[in-house]
Design an enzyme around this catalytic site. Sequence first.
Site, short mmCIF file in Angstrom:
data_model
loop_
_atom_site.label_atom_id
_atom_site.label_comp_id
_atom_site.label_asym_id
_atom_site.label_seq_id
_atom_site.Cartn_x
_atom_site.Cartn_y
_atom_site.Cartn_z
N GLN A 132 2.67 -1.96 9.83
CA GLN A 132 2.24 -0.89 8.92
C GLN A 132 0.78 -0.55 9.18
O GLN A 132 -0.09 -1.41 9.07
CB GLN A 132 2.44 -1.39 7.49
N SER A 135 -4.22 0.79 5.95
CA SER A 135 -5.62 0.56 5.55
C SER A 135 -6.58 0.87 6.69
O SER A 135 -6.24 0.72 7.86
CB SER A 135 -5.82 -0.90 5.14
N GLU A 250 6.95 -2.03 -1.62
CA GLU A 250 6.22 -3.24 -1.28
C GLU A 250 6.98 -4.41 -1.92
O GLU A 250 7.27 -4.40 -3.10
CB GLU A 250 4.78 -3.18 -1.79
N GLU A 379 -8.04 -5.83 -9.05
CA GLU A 379 -8.54 -4.70 -9.83
C GLU A 379 -7.56 -3.52 -9.78
O GLU A 379 -7.31 -2.86 -10.79
CB GLU A 379 -9.91 -4.26 -9.30
#
Lengths: 413, 369
Positions: A132, A135, A250, A379
Amino acid sequence: MDFNDSPEEAAYRAKVRAWLDAHATLRDPNKPAATMTQEAEGDLIEKAKAWQALKAREGWACLRWPKEYGGQDASPIEAVIFNQEEARYDLPPSIYGIGHGMLGPTIMAHGTDEQKKRFLPAMVEGSEVWCQLFSEPDAGSDLAGLKTSATKDGDEWIINGQKIWTTGAHFSKWGMLVARSDPNAAKHAGLTYFIVDMESPGIEIRQIKQMNGQAGFNEVFFTDVRVPDSNRLGAEGDGWRVAITTLMNERSSIGGSMSGGAGISSLIKLAQQTEIGGRPAIEDGGVRRRIADFAVRRSGLKFTGQRGLSALSQGQTPGPEASIGKLVAAIMGLEMGAFGMELQGAAGILSGDDSQADPVWQTTFMGMPGLRLAGGTDEILRNIIAERVLGMPGEPRIDKGKPFKDIPSGTTR
Amino acid sequence: MNFDFSEEQKLLQNTAKDFLAEHSSLAHVREIFEADEGYSKPLWKSVAELGWLGVAIPEEYGGAGYGYLELAMIAGEIGQALAPIPFGSTVYLAAEAIAREGSDDQKNRYLTGIAAGDLIGSLATTEKIGSLTEKSVSTTFADGKLSGTKLPVADGDVADFAIVLAREGDGLSLAIVDLTGAGVERTRLDSLDPTRPQARLVFQDAPATRLGAAGQGWTITQNVLTRAAALMAFEQLGSADRAFQITFDFMMNRFAFGRPIASFQALKHRMADHYANRELARSNCYWAAWALENEAEELPVAAASAKISASDAFDQMAIDMIQMHGGVGYTWEYDCHLFYRRARVLSHTLGTTDEWREKLVTHLIEEAA
């Protein structure tokens, strides 16, 4: 209220066990399952591919997928039962989690018939491994801020840029890439999704040495890499919507251990072997209270998993409580690692072969900061729980409604 | 597998929720709080008529003969409403102790009385500051008479009878005493939550009958506390859910710096953590309910886990409820303090959270051996 298999589930489990018994050996339940290591990587990949090929030949691969793509049209709970049983055997680590869990379903949702026929059966057989490419150094939590460019050139696209945190890039045949095809469009509108041959000229893969010394991820550099337009997944400019499909798939922790490191009984044993103030640590009130708190969180996670499985078993979708798993497990794992070291006194900082007890506490302590970041940081997970589960409003955004090129991003100093 | 409550049980829960929304509003809780009445007599009467007091009491004693899963559903709603009634003392503690250990006569008298709404019960164990231990009990039971002082006794001033842990010969026993009879002096004590009142009970040769075998008082008490903890945890979880919802609604409608305060990450990340804590507690509560219903060997571990996590989830939510409301949260007028008080009181009821941690780890060490 019960934990029992229905008669159909029990029959399916028996069938699964009979097949596994015939083709694999049970693992010592006190030993952890095999994990990928750099030293044994070549051997483990070969074994993982052989196991996947066997499962595909005998009808046990990608159980939930439609039969036309090599799956078995199985129910969610049947797939869970197979995973539970498979985990009890001594088998190589899976190298297909990202492909089968996230990328295959994305191709099914957005691919053309040709793409589905070309890619999905090979994914089931395991002959081709997938990675993948999402990012980037400047686009992690804010994934839509990615900058890797895709420029159209006739029937091809030219890719330039850098991806990061790519698991298994160096042994993957294909990668799923999101790139910016229009920097003048708004942030989320200028993205397009591609399937990239990882053997293409212009791709350079470098392993990332993590803070714990291991290297589970890669950086992938693209220099004028050419991708045929036939390997575009979804429409030009629709890459964000396609990427959301990937992220929604995911791998959920349903049926998984959600354990986050060593167990409560190991912690108790360690506290029985060590001393605080001249008496066994296990007799210390502070130690006892902390062990109790870990145990309560651990059982809370375990039975949250059971609630999710029950929903699957009843033909329902697991509730939003499944979203707390990684958030709770990663923080608790880190705390347990540190506590296991604390119990060892000065020697607690010794690691690896020089560790004076099971090195699992140091290993966990050094690994958990990564788990707190991977697949959504703590977060971001809190934002997801607050905004999507609870329905609280988002932060005001200053990156919407203007061309991407005018939005500041990355690190400045 | 189906690790969940059944549709019938959820229906019962919804019926309870609707009933309490109408008959146990927070305004009614406040009325009882400010009038210092100890409990709501009309609500208690209605709850008896609905059959809630006898949900887990066998039919031969006038109960409904359902099980603990149904009782857990009702407990959760009692918690949601902060219902000002001595439900836990009577149903989780007194009725449980008598149903498990009582003679036929005792069951006939007390279980039937409880199911009908005629009798309020209580359990009197502690006598002074500090943890309850076998040594900390000095009240005596001899020749059918109780002498000594118990403090604090939850609902002791409104109850009709108490089950008292007392020294009998060399050991500890339990004895049932009529609190309206001779030799009993009771005083309402000032405490944090007057809707769950606390009392001092002074016995001077008060006539009593033993519950269960002589010398078994400590073991029976621990078993009863464990079973009650599984149910009380549902009550605490229900209260935590309500405190969360009230806080959430406030945050969505309170504007500062030009936007709802619910949009600030400093607040919503904390709400996400409260959500996670409550879901962990809920899962432990389900486990405890399952263990209670099935008399499972792991009940002591499951019940302790449920009690600890539900106590913590409610405590932390109640503390943050005031903080997230800002100044109004600290006023008498807003309901935050009702939750803050109840959270702390329930964290002490049946033993403090640290006492439950100690019990849990003791069981875990036995399991690991």
